[in-house]
Design an enzyme around this catalytic site. Sequence first.
Site, PDB file in Angstrom:
ATOM      1  N   LYS A   3      37.636  37.482  38.733  1.00  0.00           N
ATOM      2  CA  LYS A   3      38.731  36.500  38.663  1.00  0.00           C
ATOM      3  C   LYS A   3      38.210  35.127  39.047  1.00  0.00           C
ATOM      4  O   LYS A   3      37.544  34.977  40.071  1.00  0.00           O
ATOM      5  CB  LYS A   3      39.890  36.914  39.574  1.00  0.00           C
ATOM      6  N   HIS A   6      41.797  40.502  44.403  1.00  0.00           N
ATOM      7  CA  HIS A   6      41.553  40.758  42.986  1.00  0.00           C
ATOM      8  C   HIS A   6      40.090  41.123  42.765  1.00  0.00           C
ATOM      9  O   HIS A   6      39.246  40.945  43.650  1.00  0.00           O
ATOM     10  CB  HIS A   6      41.896  39.532  42.134  1.00  0.00           C
ATOM     11  N   HIS A   7      39.799  41.551  41.556  1.00  0.00           N
ATOM     12  CA  HIS A   7      38.446  41.936  41.151  1.00  0.00           C
ATOM     13  C   HIS A   7      37.469  40.751  41.229  1.00  0.00           C
ATOM     14  O   HIS A   7      37.879  39.594  41.271  1.00  0.00           O
ATOM     15  CB  HIS A   7      38.477  42.489  39.729  1.00  0.00           C
ATOM     16  N   GLY A  62      39.299  40.068  24.582  1.00  0.00           N
ATOM     17  CA  GLY A  62      39.131  40.091  26.028  1.00  0.00           C
ATOM     18  C   GLY A  62      39.779  41.311  26.662  1.00  0.00           C
ATOM     19  O   GLY A  62      40.491  42.091  26.002  1.00  0.00           O
TER      20      GLY A  62
END
Length: 267
Positions: free
Chosen positions: A160, A156-157, A12
């Site tokens: 998430k 956040h991106h 990951g």
Amino acid sequence: MPTNIAITGAAGRMGKMLIEAVSMSSEAELTAAIERPESSLIGADAGELAGIGKNGIAIVGDIAEVKGQFDVLIDFTAPQATLANTQFCAANNKGIVIGTTGFSQEELAELEALQAQLAMIKAANYSTGVNLSLKLLEVASSVLGDDVDIEIVEAHHRHKVDAPSGTALAMGEVIADALGRDLQKVAIYGREGQTGARERDTIGFATVRGGDVVGDHTVMFMADGERVEITHKASSRMSFARGAVRAAAWLVGKDKGLYSMRDVLGI
């Protein structure tokens, strides 16, 4: 002597970053890398996958295959997988560093019940700067007390999956504890429509998701006539990865129990 480290979720985004961070550390050595058993990357070289060149560590699909090869497991995966890995580590005298977020209250209770059986570090964020920010939030809350309205904004991106972020919740917990409040009772996770006037003891959370934002957190302490803001912005996940590796090396030889990154940093 370097600590022997295993990384799960090795293929990951965070797993690859952790592999790189271990390669840069003089305190740790990667000795095992684990992925889901159905992964097409089983058998691949972990270093090559992480972009740092071959390191001779083949990715395996079962933690039991590498039971004798590591001292501490670093786990940034998913709640159920982390629970299973913690049970394995408890049964096999291994330490574990947990960066997984999004646990339910029941899962957290299960996890924390294992602390008497192994040495465990659990943190919502392993960045040195974030953990310094938590200390600053504790001080600010104690000084400003009940005279301010408190709001937490995090971004956040787009990928998430949990909200608010574990770091934002950790910030809320620190603030609530300093003020003698129960976060579960005073947290507000969204506002819409005619909400009425703000109650002073509430702690608000606002969540932003988009783009490739690694992680931004701002806590606002707002009074009449002035506002104090404490902000942390991450531009790379490497700060989290290096902190987790530092934590893993620190954990070796510690008594069984639950530790935090603030214990690692001595703050």
